[in-house]
Design a protein around this motif. Structure first.
Motif, PDB file in Angstrom:
ATOM      1  N   GLN A   1     -48.484 -41.688 -66.421  1.00 20.13           N
ATOM      2  CA  GLN A   1     -48.170 -42.994 -65.851  1.00 20.13           C
ATOM      3  C   GLN A   1     -47.111 -43.681 -66.725  1.00 20.13           C
ATOM      4  N   PRO A   2     -46.350 -44.608 -66.154  1.00 21.64           N
ATOM      5  CA  PRO A   2     -45.349 -45.323 -66.957  1.00 21.64           C
ATOM      6  C   PRO A   2     -45.980 -46.439 -67.780  1.00 21.64           C
ATOM      7  N   VAL A   3     -45.522 -46.596 -69.014  1.00 23.17           N
ATOM      8  CA  VAL A   3     -45.988 -47.679 -69.881  1.00 23.17           C
ATOM      9  C   VAL A   3     -44.785 -48.380 -70.500  1.00 23.17           C
ATOM     10  N   PHE A   4     -44.994 -49.638 -70.904  1.00 23.42           N
ATOM     11  CA  PHE A   4     -43.937 -50.438 -71.515  1.00 23.42           C
ATOM     12  C   PHE A   4     -44.333 -50.806 -72.938  1.00 23.42           C
ATOM     13  N   ILE A   5     -43.313 -50.869 -73.803  1.00 24.34           N
ATOM     14  CA  ILE A   5     -43.485 -51.313 -75.186  1.00 24.34           C
ATOM     15  C   ILE A   5     -42.511 -52.453 -75.431  1.00 24.34           C
ATOM     16  N   VAL A   6     -43.011 -53.544 -76.015  1.00 26.69           N
ATOM     17  CA  VAL A   6     -42.163 -54.667 -76.384  1.00 26.69           C
ATOM     18  C   VAL A   6     -42.050 -54.698 -77.898  1.00 26.69           C
ATOM     19  N   GLY A   7     -40.844 -54.575 -78.434  1.00 29.86           N
ATOM     20  CA  GLY A   7     -40.644 -54.600 -79.873  1.00 29.86           C
ATOM     21  C   GLY A   7     -39.641 -53.559 -80.314  1.00 29.86           C
ATOM     22  N   ALA A   8     -39.123 -53.736 -81.536  1.00 31.16           N
ATOM     23  CA  ALA A   8     -38.096 -52.824 -82.032  1.00 31.16           C
ATOM     24  C   ALA A   8     -38.273 -52.491 -83.505  1.00 31.16           C
ATOM     25  N   GLY A   9     -39.477 -52.697 -84.048  1.00 33.05           N
ATOM     26  CA  GLY A   9     -39.742 -52.329 -85.426  1.00 33.05           C
ATOM     27  C   GLY A   9     -40.291 -50.916 -85.526  1.00 33.05           C
TER      28      GLY A   9
ATOM     29  N   ALA B   1     -43.392 -50.177 -83.354  1.00 27.74           N
ATOM     30  CA  ALA B   1     -43.053 -49.946 -81.948  1.00 27.74           C
ATOM     31  C   ALA B   1     -42.472 -48.552 -81.756  1.00 27.74           C
ATOM     32  N   GLY B   2     -41.607 -48.117 -82.673  1.00 23.61           N
ATOM     33  CA  GLY B   2     -41.021 -46.788 -82.573  1.00 23.61           C
ATOM     34  C   GLY B   2     -42.042 -45.684 -82.695  1.00 23.61           C
ATOM     35  N   GLN B   3     -42.965 -45.821 -83.650  1.00 19.50           N
ATOM     36  CA  GLN B   3     -44.014 -44.820 -83.810  1.00 19.50           C
ATOM     37  C   GLN B   3     -44.892 -44.745 -82.565  1.00 19.50           C
ATOM     38  N   ALA B   4     -45.214 -45.921 -81.994  1.00 19.07           N
ATOM     39  CA  ALA B   4     -46.041 -45.942 -80.784  1.00 19.07           C
ATOM     40  C   ALA B   4     -45.325 -45.285 -79.618  1.00 19.07           C
ATOM     41  N   ALA B   5     -44.027 -45.524 -79.486  1.00 18.57           N
ATOM     42  CA  ALA B   5     -43.267 -44.934 -78.381  1.00 18.57           C
ATOM     43  C   ALA B   5     -43.297 -43.411 -78.454  1.00 18.57           C
ATOM     44  N   ILE B   6     -43.085 -42.868 -79.635  1.00 20.80           N
ATOM     45  CA  ILE B   6     -43.081 -41.412 -79.790  1.00 20.80           C
ATOM     46  C   ILE B   6     -44.462 -40.839 -79.488  1.00 20.80           C
ATOM     47  N   TYR B   7     -45.497 -41.529 -79.945  1.00 17.35           N
ATOM     48  CA  TYR B   7     -46.860 -41.049 -79.706  1.00 17.35           C
ATOM     49  C   TYR B   7     -47.224 -41.121 -78.216  1.00 17.35           C
ATOM     50  N   LEU B   8     -46.947 -42.271 -77.593  1.00 18.60           N
ATOM     51  CA  LEU B   8     -47.311 -42.443 -76.188  1.00 18.60           C
ATOM     52  C   LEU B   8     -46.523 -41.518 -75.271  1.00 18.60           C
ATOM     53  N   ALA B   9     -45.321 -41.126 -75.700  1.00 17.96           N
ATOM     54  CA  ALA B   9     -44.509 -40.219 -74.885  1.00 17.96           C
ATOM     55  C   ALA B   9     -45.171 -38.856 -74.707  1.00 17.96           C
ATOM     56  N   GLU B  10     -46.149 -38.530 -75.565  1.00 18.35           N
ATOM     57  CA  GLU B  10     -46.882 -37.276 -75.416  1.00 18.35           C
ATOM     58  C   GLU B  10     -47.866 -37.337 -74.250  1.00 18.35           C
ATOM     59  N   TYR B  11     -48.181 -38.546 -73.793  1.00 17.60           N
ATOM     60  CA  TYR B  11     -49.179 -38.704 -72.732  1.00 17.60           C
ATOM     61  C   TYR B  11     -48.578 -39.318 -71.467  1.00 17.60           C
ATOM     62  N   ALA B  12     -47.811 -40.375 -71.629  1.00 17.25           N
ATOM     63  CA  ALA B  12     -47.320 -41.117 -70.481  1.00 17.25           C
ATOM     64  C   ALA B  12     -46.219 -40.363 -69.747  1.00 17.25           C
ATOM     65  N   GLU B  13     -46.069 -40.684 -68.492  1.00 16.26           N
ATOM     66  CA  GLU B  13     -44.971 -40.114 -67.714  1.00 16.26           C
ATOM     67  C   GLU B  13     -43.627 -40.596 -68.257  1.00 16.26           C
ATOM     68  N   ARG B  14     -43.592 -41.881 -68.615  1.00 20.30           N
ATOM     69  CA  ARG B  14     -42.358 -42.465 -69.141  1.00 20.30           C
ATOM     70  C   ARG B  14     -42.724 -43.658 -70.017  1.00 20.30           C
ATOM     71  N   VAL B  15     -42.016 -43.814 -71.124  1.00 19.21           N
ATOM     72  CA  VAL B  15     -42.200 -44.956 -72.015  1.00 19.21           C
ATOM     73  C   VAL B  15     -40.920 -45.777 -71.993  1.00 19.21           C
ATOM     74  N   ILE B  16     -41.029 -47.037 -71.583  1.00 18.36           N
ATOM     75  CA  ILE B  16     -39.865 -47.921 -71.526  1.00 18.36           C
ATOM     76  C   ILE B  16     -39.988 -48.944 -72.644  1.00 18.36           C
TER      77      ILE B  16
END
Length: 553
Positions: free
Chosen positions: A371-379, A382-397
C-alpha cells in the motif's frame, strides 16, 4: 528441541576443519555445527534444514569458492532463513567485495583469514552476531498476547510500548487474524472493551493503560532508594551512555525514562553511520545493548516514569515524579531529547494512532504491505524510515517542505533514497489534510504552485521539527526561546550571573545555569543531532559530575 544450527562452508578441507573445530570448542553446547564443502552443498543443506523446521542462527561462508562464491550463497540462503546472521570469511585481497556484500547480500560482518587467535579475532564477532539472533528468535513463545483492532489508537500505543521496551508479545488483529477469535473464546466472557491482553500467567487485562500494562509486565516503575549520587532523566543514547559510565565508575545511578529506553533513536529502523557497526544496527538493537550494559553495572532503570519537576535544596536536587514521589540526588544529567511537533492539518489529530504516526512506528510496517504511505520530514530519521518502509509498502512518498533533501540528511541516506525505485521525493510540498473515517484513507498534498492533489494512503508518518522536552524545568534552569538549555560558556554569555548559580566558579562544559545539573544530547542548546555525538556527551558529562561531587565533599 533441536539445537539451532551454525552452518559453515569452505571448499578448502583444512580451513573447513579448522573453522568447525573452533566453532565446536566455543558453541557446541548451545548450537549444532554443520559443515559444507561448497556453496551448492551448503545451499542444499540449508533447504533440508528449512524442510525439517530447524533453526539456523548463523551462516559462516568463505568468499572465494569455485562455482558459487560466499556472497552468492548467502544471497540465496537469505530468503530461506532471513533472521539468521550472515558472515563472510575472506582474504585481505577480497575485502572490497566483502564490504560491498554488506549492501548487496545483507551480510552482517566479514572476517579476515587467518582468524588466530579465535579468542580475539573470531569469537567476539560471532558472540555478538549470535546474541543479536537470540534477541529476535522465539522458538516457543512465552509472552504477552494482545488482541485489538488494526486501527485502534489504544492497541497501537500498547504495541509500540511493548516493542520499544523489548517485552515479548504477539499481536492478534480481530479483523484479519483467525487466531484472534480463538483468543477471544479463551477469554470466555461476552466481548469486552478492546484491546484485550492475556498475561504470561493466564490473567487478563481489559483495555489497560500503558502504566497498568507496564506494572504487569514486570517493568520497574518505583525507585529502590530515596537518594542517589547521579540521576539521569531520559533514556536515549545520551542518557544511556551517562548511565553506563556513571555506574561503571562507582556512582549510585538511576535512569528515569518516560516512554522506553532508546528515545527517538530507539525507533530508528537502521543506523548505518554509527562507528563500529559496518552493516548498521537498528535503534532497537542499540537500545537493547545499552540497557543490558547499564544493568550489568547496576544502573536502576525506571520506565515508564515521568519527571514532572525539580527543586533545589542546598547540595540536593529533588526530582518530582508523576506518581507523586521524589528522588534526591547530588547531580542530575538531563537527557530528555526531543518530541516531534504536532502536524497542524485537518484530520491529523483525529486519526493519530489510526494511520497517523509520529516517528517510525516500526510495529505498523507490516500493516502497510503493498500500500502507499507518506512520510513528512527530511532529517535522518525520516530517511531511515523511508528506506525501511520501502521494503513493505507499495510506494513511499516523502514530502519535504524545503527545496533539497540533502540539507538536513546524511548523504548516504540521500543516495539510497534516490536509488530506490519505491521511494518518491516531493520537494516544496506539504500535507494539507488527512482523510478517513476511522483510519487514514487518503492525504491531500499541496504542491509548490499551490495546487492540491488527493492521494490514496494507508499511513502517514510524521518527522517534523522537534521540540525539547524541557517544560518541567521552566523557572528552574535557564532555557532559550526555543526551550533548549544553554550550557557551559553559554550560561554566562551575557556576562551576568544567572539566577540559581550559587557557586564561585565557571560552569563546566555541559553544566546548565544550576550547578550540578548537566545537559546532554538533543535538548542542549547548539548540540549536534546525531547518535554518536549524544553518546559522546553522555560519557563526557560523567567526568564533570565527578568534579561537581568532589567540590561537595
Amino acid at each position: 528441541m533441536a539445537k539451532p544450527v551454525i552452518l559453515t562452508v569452505d571448499d578448502d578441507p583444512n580451513v573447513l576443519s579448522a573453522v568447525a573445530r573452533d566453532l565446536r570448542r566455543r558453541y557446541a553446547e548451545q548450537y549444532r555445527i554443520v559443515r559444507a564443502d561448497s556453496g551448492a552443498a551448503a545451499l542444499e543443506a540449508t533447504r533440508e534444514l528449512r524442510q525439517r523446521g530447524e533453526a539456523v542462527a548463523l551462516f559462516l561462508a568463505d568468499q572465494r569458492m569455485p562455482g558459487m562464491s560466499g556472497v552468492e550463497f548467502l544471497a540465496q540462503a537469505l530468503p530461506l532463513f532471513p533472521q539468521a546472521r550472515r558472515a563472510l570469511l575472506t582474504a585481505y585481497a577480497d575485502t572490497e567485495a566483502a564490504i560491498q556484500a554488506i549492501n548487496s547480500a545483507a551480510v552482517h560482518y566479514y572476517l579476515l583469514k587467518p582468524w588466530d587467535p579465535p579468542e580475539e579475532q573470531l569469537y567476539p564477532v560471532l558472540d555478538d552476531l549470535l546474541e543479536e539472533w537470540q534477541a529476535s528468535h522465539s522458538p516457543i513463545f512465552e509472552g504477552i498476547r494482545l488482541l485489538g483492532h488494526r486501527w485502534s489508537p489504544e492497541a497501537h500505543a500498547l504495541k509500540d510500548f511493548l516493542a520499544r521496551n523489548h517485552v515479548p508479545y504477539l499481536y492478534f488483529d480481530l479483523e484479519t487474524d483467525p487466531q484472534a477469535h480463538e483468543l477471544l473464546e479463551q477469554y470466555g466472557q461476552p466481548a469486552p472493551t478492546l484491546p484485550l491482553v492475556r498475561l504470561v500467567d493466564g490473567r487478563w487485562l481489559v483495555a489497560p493503560t500503558v502504566a497498568e500494562l507496564a506494572d504487569q509486565a514486570g517493568l520497574l516503575r518505583q525507585a529502590a532508594q530515596t537518594h542517589y549520587d547521579l540521576a539521569i532523566v531520559g533514556g536515549g543514547p545520551a542518557g544511556l551512555a551517562a548511565a553506563v559510565y556513571g555506574a561503571s565508575e562507582g556512582l549510585r545511578t538511576v535512569l528515569i525514562e518516560r516512554e522506553a529506553p532508546g528515545g527517538q533513536a530507539g525507533t530508528s529502523s537502521r543506523i548505518e553511520n554509527y562507528l563500529g557497526f559496518p552493516s548498521g544496527l537498528s535503534g532497537g538493537d542499540l537500545a537493547r545493548r545499552a540497557v543490558a550494559q547499564a544493568r550489568r553495572f547496576g544502573v536502576e532503570i525506571l520506565s515508564p516514569v515521568e519527571v514532572i519537576g525539580m527543586r533545589i535544596d542546598g547540595p540536593y536536587r529533588f526530582l518530582q515524579l508523576n506518581d507523586g514521589s521524589e528522588i534526591s540526588t547530588f547531580a542530575v544529567v538531563v537527557a530528555v531529547g526531543l518530541s516531534y511537533r504536532k502536524l497542524d492539518a485537518p484530520g491529523v489529530e483525529q486519526l493519530t494512532g489510526a494511520g497517523v504516526y509520529y516517528g517510525a512506528s516500526l510495529t505498523e510496517a507490516l500493516s502497510c504491505q503493498a500500500q502507499p504511505v507518506f512520510i513528512v520530514g527530511a532529517g535522518n530519521s525520516a530517511g531511515q524510515a523511508a528506506i525501511y518502509l520501502a521494503e513493505y509498502a507499495e510506494r513511499v512518498i516523502m514530502l519535504v517542505r524545503g527545496d533539497s533533501l540533502g540539507a538536513k540528511m546524511s548523504q548516504y541516506l540521500v543516495d539510497r533514497i534516490e536509488a530506490s525505485p519505491h521511494i518518491e521525493v516531493r520537494l516544496n510540498s506539504t500535507v494539507h489534510a488527512v482523510h478517513g473515517s476511522d483510519h487514514v484513507e487518503a492525504v491531500t498534498v499541496r504542491a509548490p504552485d499551490g495546487s492540491e492533489e488527493r492521494c490514496p494512503a494507508a499511513a502517514l508518518f510524521i518527522f517534523t521539527g522537534a521540540m525539547p522536552c524541557t517544560e518541567w524545568l521552566t523557572d528552574i534552569v535557564h532555557l532559550d526561546r526555543q526551550g533548549f538549555i544553554p550550557t557551559g560558556p553559554q550560561v554566562f554569555e551575557d556576562g551576568r550571573r544567572p539566577k540559581g548559580w550559587d557557586v564561585d566558579r565557571e560552569p563546566f562544559l555541559l553544566e546548565s545555569s544550576v550547578p550540578g545539573v548537566f545537559v546532554v544530547g538533543d535538548a542542549r542548546a547548539g548540540s549536534v543531532k546525531r547518535v554518536a555525538s549524544a553518546v559522546g556527551e553522555g560519557s563526557i558529562a560523567v567526568q564533570f559530575v565527578h568534579q561537581h561531587l568532589a567540590r561537595l565533599r
